[in-house]
Write an enzyme that holds these catalytic residues in place. Structure first.
Site, mmCIF file in Angstrom:
data_model
loop_
_atom_site.group_PDB
_atom_site.id
_atom_site.type_symbol
_atom_site.label_atom_id
_atom_site.label_comp_id
_atom_site.label_asym_id
_atom_site.label_seq_id
_atom_site.Cartn_x
_atom_site.Cartn_y
_atom_site.Cartn_z
ATOM 1 N N ARG A 157 0.706 -1.179 0.002
ATOM 2 C CA ARG A 157 0.002 -0.086 0.281
ATOM 3 C C ARG A 157 0.882 1.170 -0.026
ATOM 4 O O ARG A 157 1.859 1.185 0.715
ATOM 5 C CB ARG A 157 -1.008 0.138 1.184
ATOM 6 C CG ARG A 157 -2.143 -1.001 1.338
ATOM 7 C CD ARG A 157 -3.196 -0.462 0.155
ATOM 8 N NE ARG A 157 -4.350 -1.318 0.201
ATOM 9 C CZ ARG A 157 -4.414 -2.466 -0.761
ATOM 10 N NH1 ARG A 157 -3.191 -3.029 -1.335
ATOM 11 N NH2 ARG A 157 -5.448 -3.315 -0.442
ATOM 12 N N GLU B 65 -3.982 7.387 -4.927
ATOM 13 C CA GLU B 65 -4.508 6.777 -6.084
ATOM 14 C C GLU B 65 -5.669 7.422 -6.794
ATOM 15 O O GLU B 65 -6.775 7.583 -5.976
ATOM 16 C CB GLU B 65 -4.377 5.269 -5.719
ATOM 17 C CG GLU B 65 -2.854 4.796 -5.311
ATOM 18 C CD GLU B 65 -2.790 3.318 -5.227
ATOM 19 O OE1 GLU B 65 -3.902 2.892 -5.365
ATOM 20 O OE2 GLU B 65 -2.109 2.827 -4.645
ATOM 21 N N HIS C 137 -1.488 0.146 -9.628
ATOM 22 C CA HIS C 137 -1.966 -0.776 -8.735
ATOM 23 C C HIS C 137 -2.554 -1.979 -9.331
ATOM 24 O O HIS C 137 -3.737 -2.240 -9.301
ATOM 25 C CB HIS C 137 -2.994 0.161 -7.731
ATOM 26 C CG HIS C 137 -3.276 -0.812 -6.436
ATOM 27 N ND1 HIS C 137 -3.523 -0.017 -5.253
ATOM 28 C CD2 HIS C 137 -2.969 -1.974 -5.954
ATOM 29 C CE1 HIS C 137 -3.644 -0.980 -4.210
ATOM 30 N NE2 HIS C 137 -3.583 -2.092 -4.733
HETATM 31 C C1 GLV Z 1 -4.584 -5.337 -3.846
HETATM 32 O O1 GLV Z 1 -4.037 -4.316 -3.291
HETATM 33 C C2 GLV Z 1 -5.352 -5.957 -2.732
HETATM 34 O O2 GLV Z 1 -5.158 -5.730 -1.638
HETATM 35 O O3 GLV Z 1 -6.104 -7.218 -3.020
#
Ligand code: GLV
Length: 334
Positions: free
Chosen positions: A239, A268, A287
């Site tokens: 993250r 984001e 991401h």
């Molecule tokens: C993606 O970032 C997730 O947490 O699945």
């Protein structure tokens, strides 16, 4: 018995969504961009469950508006966007989608690592922008060897473990840091558990795999970045807020570390004027670490499975707040 009502905050991959539509009275936010918070609040008013994504902020404001809400079924392993404590207090079950995305996410950490070490993105631009003017030169786009280097894994849970497994194929020395002992890392890969400072001082590649929590916010800050080798790379696909981006920029800009691979950002989408985007030794992605067709499809099916278990009176297989069972016992609702 009428079907429970579910609001799904985005078009999920097909099979999972089909199952949800068959079993529930389901409505889906139709747009590619996320629904605004006020829409989620509006839609939550008369539903029994929400199927959410990591970009949806689900907190007391949503719960206050949703007297019937019993479950949040999130399509992601991380669930820092959901106020789980508040949900538990109110008897709202929360589930996630772990495991199915472990290898896919580890693969992508590896993609970032390889791209950085061997300057894949720079090399691609070099060719396309006409900078490749001599056929071959021994100094052209030199990178760093991956095989035999030292990798430091910050957070050795499922994904960290899968990254370590890949590292053995490259004959790497593996260090890891975790607040949990993780003896399997030592047993399976000969990895060495060290404190975070030692890991940062000794690693050629530092790969981050911790969840975002109060304790991990800016875990990698200016002080920690100062410990890294000048030739070392930082990879983050956990993250964004685990890394202090401003401090990372300073470290890169001043040449105190060699590069960074980032699939996640403090904000984001990251704004186009994020100074990190100006640096050639930073490889970025929006991401997408778990974004394979296979995995995203499995994740959507897991969302459906968790909803079906809960409304069928069973413990959802991926319940993240088991304390909720004491607050509101399970009841069969279809
Ligand atoms: C993606 O970032 C997730 O947490 O699945």
């Amino acid at each position: 018995m009428p079907k429970p009502k579910v609001y799904v905050t985005r078009e999920l991959p097909e099979r999972g969504l089909k199952i949800i539509k068959e079993r529930f009275d389901a409505k889906v936010w139709p747009e590619y961009a996320p629904p605004p918070k006020k829409t989620i609040i509006e839609k939550a008013k008369d539903v029994d469950a929400l199927a959410t994504l990591l970009s949806d902020k689900i907190d007391a404001e949503v719960f206050d508006a949703a007297p019937k809400l019993r479950m949040i079924a999130q399509l992601a392993v991380g669930f820092d966007n959901v106020d789980v404590q508040e949900a538990t207090k109110r008897g709202i079950y929360v589930s996630n989608t772990p495991e199915v995305l472990t290898d896919t996410t580890a693969d992508f950490a590896w993609a970032l690592l390889m791209a950085l070490a061997r300057r894949v993105v720079e090399a691609d631009k070099y060719v396309r922008t006409g900078r490749w003017k001599v056929g071959w030169h021994p100094a052209m786009l030199q990178g760093r060897d991956v095989y035999g280097a030292t990798i430091g894994i910050v957070g050795a849970g499922r994904i960290g473990y899968a990254v370590a497994k890949r590292a053995t194929g490259f004959s790497m020395k593996i260090l890891f840091y975790d607040v949990i002992p993780r003896p399997e890392m030592e047993k399976d890969f000969g990895a060495k558990k060290v404190d975070l400072d030692t890991l940062l001082k000794q690693s050629d590649f530092v790969s981050i795999h911790v969840p975002l929590m109060k304790e991990t916010h800016h875990l990698i800050n200016a002080e920690k970045l100062r410990l890294m080798k000048k030739t070392a790379y930082l990879i983050n696909n956990s993250r964004g807020p685990v890394v202090d981006e401003k401090a990372l920029y300073d470290a890169l800009n001043e040449g105190r570390i060699a590069g960074a691979g980032l699939d996640v950002f403090e904000q984001e989408p990251t704004p186009l004027d994020n100074p990190l985007l100006k640096l050639d030794n930073v490889v970025v992605a929006p991401h997408i670490s778990s974004a394979s067709y296979e995995t995203r499809s499995k994740m959507a099916e897991m969302v459906a499975d968790n909803l079906i278990a809960f409304f069928g009176g069973k413990k959802p297989p991926n319940l993240v707040n088991p304390d909720v069972l004491k607050v509101r016992p399970l009841t069969k609702q279809f």
